[in-house]
Write an enzyme that holds these catalytic residues in place. Structure first.
Site, PDB file in Angstrom:
ATOM      1  N   ASP A  12      69.414 -26.092 -23.205  1.00 23.10           N
ATOM      2  CA  ASP A  12      68.420 -25.216 -23.544  1.00 23.10           C
ATOM      3  C   ASP A  12      67.568 -26.130 -24.606  1.00 23.10           C
ATOM      4  O   ASP A  12      67.798 -26.453 -25.724  1.00 23.10           O
ATOM      5  CB  ASP A  12      68.634 -23.753 -24.397  1.00 23.10           C
ATOM      6  CG  ASP A  12      69.051 -22.657 -23.343  1.00 23.10           C
ATOM      7  OD1 ASP A  12      69.207 -23.151 -22.330  1.00 23.10           O
ATOM      8  OD2 ASP A  12      69.516 -21.831 -23.898  1.00 23.10           O
ATOM      9  N   GLY A  38      72.528 -20.798 -20.994  1.00 26.03           N
ATOM     10  CA  GLY A  38      72.772 -20.643 -19.713  1.00 26.03           C
ATOM     11  C   GLY A  38      73.543 -19.261 -19.947  1.00 26.03           C
ATOM     12  O   GLY A  38      74.261 -18.803 -20.751  1.00 26.03           O
ATOM     13  N   ASN A  42      76.754 -18.405 -22.205  1.00 24.52           N
ATOM     14  CA  ASN A  42      76.419 -17.424 -23.271  1.00 24.52           C
ATOM     15  C   ASN A  42      77.235 -16.240 -23.156  1.00 24.52           C
ATOM     16  O   ASN A  42      77.763 -15.782 -24.169  1.00 24.52           O
ATOM     17  CB  ASN A  42      74.949 -16.794 -23.506  1.00 24.52           C
ATOM     18  CG  ASN A  42      74.167 -18.013 -23.488  1.00 24.52           C
ATOM     19  OD1 ASN A  42      74.373 -18.892 -24.250  1.00 24.52           O
ATOM     20  ND2 ASN A  42      72.683 -17.613 -22.989  1.00 24.52           N
ATOM     21  N   GLU A 137      72.641 -17.241 -12.003  1.00 23.99           N
ATOM     22  CA  GLU A 137      71.936 -18.366 -12.222  1.00 23.99           C
ATOM     23  C   GLU A 137      72.708 -19.392 -11.446  1.00 23.99           C
ATOM     24  O   GLU A 137      72.625 -20.763 -11.408  1.00 23.99           O
ATOM     25  CB  GLU A 137      72.134 -18.707 -13.719  1.00 23.99           C
ATOM     26  CG  GLU A 137      70.979 -18.053 -14.306  1.00 23.99           C
ATOM     27  CD  GLU A 137      70.760 -18.284 -15.979  1.00 23.99           C
ATOM     28  OE1 GLU A 137      71.636 -19.219 -16.450  1.00 23.99           O
ATOM     29  OE2 GLU A 137      69.601 -18.091 -16.431  1.00 23.99           O
ATOM     30  N   LEU A 213      67.387  -1.352 -22.227  1.00 31.91           N
ATOM     31  CA  LEU A 213      66.142  -0.736 -22.290  1.00 31.91           C
ATOM     32  C   LEU A 213      65.251  -1.238 -23.358  1.00 31.91           C
ATOM     33  O   LEU A 213      64.384  -0.418 -23.713  1.00 31.91           O
ATOM     34  CB  LEU A 213      66.040   0.809 -22.080  1.00 31.91           C
ATOM     35  CG  LEU A 213      66.830   1.164 -20.770  1.00 31.91           C
ATOM     36  CD1 LEU A 213      66.868   2.635 -20.927  1.00 31.91           C
ATOM     37  CD2 LEU A 213      66.230   0.966 -19.430  1.00 31.91           C
ATOM     38  N   GLY A 214      65.535  -2.448 -23.795  1.00 35.27           N
ATOM     39  CA  GLY A 214      64.855  -2.895 -24.961  1.00 35.27           C
ATOM     40  C   GLY A 214      65.011  -1.914 -26.245  1.00 35.27           C
ATOM     41  O   GLY A 214      66.054  -1.346 -26.718  1.00 35.27           O
ATOM     42  N   THR A 240      66.512 -14.727 -27.216  1.00 32.46           N
ATOM     43  CA  THR A 240      67.197 -15.263 -26.112  1.00 32.46           C
ATOM     44  C   THR A 240      68.715 -15.233 -26.546  1.00 32.46           C
ATOM     45  O   THR A 240      69.194 -15.021 -27.451  1.00 32.46           O
ATOM     46  CB  THR A 240      66.955 -17.027 -26.510  1.00 32.46           C
ATOM     47  OG1 THR A 240      65.784 -17.056 -26.448  1.00 32.46           O
ATOM     48  CG2 THR A 240      67.740 -17.797 -25.297  1.00 32.46           C
ATOM     49  N   GLY A 243      70.597 -10.290 -24.363  1.00 36.83           N
ATOM     50  CA  GLY A 243      71.497  -9.378 -23.320  1.00 36.83           C
ATOM     51  C   GLY A 243      72.820  -9.968 -22.888  1.00 36.83           C
ATOM     52  O   GLY A 243      73.602  -9.322 -22.725  1.00 36.83           O
ATOM     53  N   ASP A 244      73.013 -11.117 -22.958  1.00 40.97           N
ATOM     54  CA  ASP A 244      74.059 -11.987 -22.430  1.00 40.97           C
ATOM     55  C   ASP A 244      75.353 -11.469 -23.927  1.00 40.97           C
ATOM     56  O   ASP A 244      76.524 -11.142 -23.466  1.00 40.97           O
ATOM     57  CB  ASP A 244      74.300 -13.407 -22.811  1.00 40.97           C
ATOM     58  CG  ASP A 244      73.174 -13.810 -21.798  1.00 40.97           C
ATOM     59  OD1 ASP A 244      73.077 -13.337 -20.696  1.00 40.97           O
ATOM     60  OD2 ASP A 244      72.644 -15.038 -21.742  1.00 40.97           O
TER      61      ASP A 244
HETATM   62  O1  RIB Z   1      69.939 -15.337 -21.496  1.00 35.28           O
HETATM   63  C1  RIB Z   1      69.563 -16.552 -22.022  1.00 35.28           C
HETATM   64  C2  RIB Z   1      69.628 -17.777 -21.338  1.00 35.28           C
HETATM   65  O2  RIB Z   1      68.645 -17.668 -20.177  1.00 35.28           O
HETATM   66  C3  RIB Z   1      69.303 -19.272 -21.788  1.00 35.28           C
HETATM   67  O3  RIB Z   1      70.285 -19.446 -22.670  1.00 35.28           O
HETATM   68  C4  RIB Z   1      68.627 -20.042 -20.743  1.00 35.28           C
HETATM   69  O4  RIB Z   1      69.581 -21.102 -20.570  1.00 35.28           O
HETATM   70  C5  RIB Z   1      68.585 -18.976 -19.690  1.00 35.28           C
HETATM   71  O5  RIB Z   1      69.564 -19.272 -18.708  1.00 35.28           O
END
Ligand code: RIB
Length: 308
Positions: A12, A38, A42, A137, A213-214, A240, A243-244
């Protein structure tokens, strides 16, 4: 019971800006950092930070992948199922504004170099009752889904970032489906929350659905069961990987056999802590940090809004 996270790993590049760059505009960023990210990486790290022993599977570049592998090692995530391939690692160009909003450009790179042979080899290491966690992804999602289901693995899917191919996946094979408000709307073609919920429950009666839902909060749906949770309201530095982090901590709480209301609360608290820090993987808190935070903070009431 073993846990496999079959997913992406990205380098990133995080650019800090006053505002997102506009069409035709050139602006200088206030800062640039190179981080590990990613959605797959994450989520593997979120699981590990929550105390779960997890194997990450996927591909990284032969020339630049050591950066990502060493991050995974530093969190004790298993990497024996990660292949080095002759292609640059996936990367993301992330703009983050001073309000903490982000916008992301993805380069799939090595994340789209999975072969059927690698999928078979990875899955041969897992058996009935093990968890298989997926995002959108990497290539080969449909194949992994079908093969993992055939082996009776418990499948978790976060179909993010959403693409039209998701509509054709055998989603009925998924045990836990995580969707944010945009993905839920894209999957159903609807924009009212009650209509989306009814549609998802009708189409996937056996799937446990988690909607994030944020600012409204989160919803768990399974048959006639509906649980909701508000958010932990914190100042946002960078969303960033929030969500993960939510997905990883929710599944970790399921593995700890916590009630669903607790899973939602822990996942929301972990996501709140993640948005307080810059970056993706490095913003993910530990289980202890989340527990301490929950001792001193309460979620807001679920903000029931019809339109999402
Ligand atoms: O969900 C966040 C991720 O989305 C980031 O780390 C970026 O790499 C994208 O994949």
């Amino acid at each position: 019971m073993k846990v496999l996270c079959f997913g992406s790993a990205n380098i990133d590049y995080l650019y800090e800006l006053e505002h997102f760059v506009l069409p035709g505009e050139t602006i200088s960023s206030k800062n640039l950092t190179k981080n590990s990210g990613g959605k797959g990486l994450n989520q593997s790290i979120a699981l590990a930070q929550a105390g779960v022993s997890v194997e990450h599977a996927g591909c990284v570049g032969r020339d630049d992948g050591d950066f990502l592998l060493s991050t995974l090692h530093s969190y004790a995530v298993g990497t024996k199922h990660i292949l080095k391939v002759d292609c640059p690692s996936g990367h993301a160009i992330i703009q983050v504004t001073s309000q903490g909003e982000n916008s992301i450009i993805l380069y799939t790179g090595a994340n789209h170099m999975l072969s059927e042979e690698q999928i078979d080899t990875v899955l041969s290491d897992f058996s009935s009752g093990d968890f298989c966690i997926l995002q959108n992804e990497i290539n080969g999602i449909e194949s992994i889904l079908r093969k993992a289901a055939k082996k009776n693995l418990r499948i978790v899917l976060n179909p993010s970032p959403f693409s039209p191919e998701i509509l054709n996946l055998p989603l009925e094979l998924v045990e836990y489906l995580f969707l944010n408000e945009v993905e839920a709307s894209q999957l159903t073609g609807l924009d009212s929350l009650s209509a989306i919920e009814s549609d998802l429950c009708r189409r996937f009666p056996h799937t446990k659905i988690v909607l994030t839902l944020g600012k409204q909060g989160s919803v768990f749906l399974h048959g006639s069961v509906r649980e909701v949770c508000g958010i932990f309201d914190v100042p946002t530095v960078d969303t960033t990987a929030a969500g993960d982090t939510f997905t990883g901590f929710f599944i970790a709480s399921v593995l700890r056999e916590k009630p669903i209301s607790h899973c939602l609360q822990v996942a929301s608290a972990a996501a709140a802590l993640a948005v307080c820090k810059k970056g993706a993987a490095q913003s993910i808190p530990t289980w202890n940090e989340v527990e301490m935070f929950c001792l001193h903070h309460q979620p807001t009431a679920f903000a029931s809004q019809e339109s999402i």
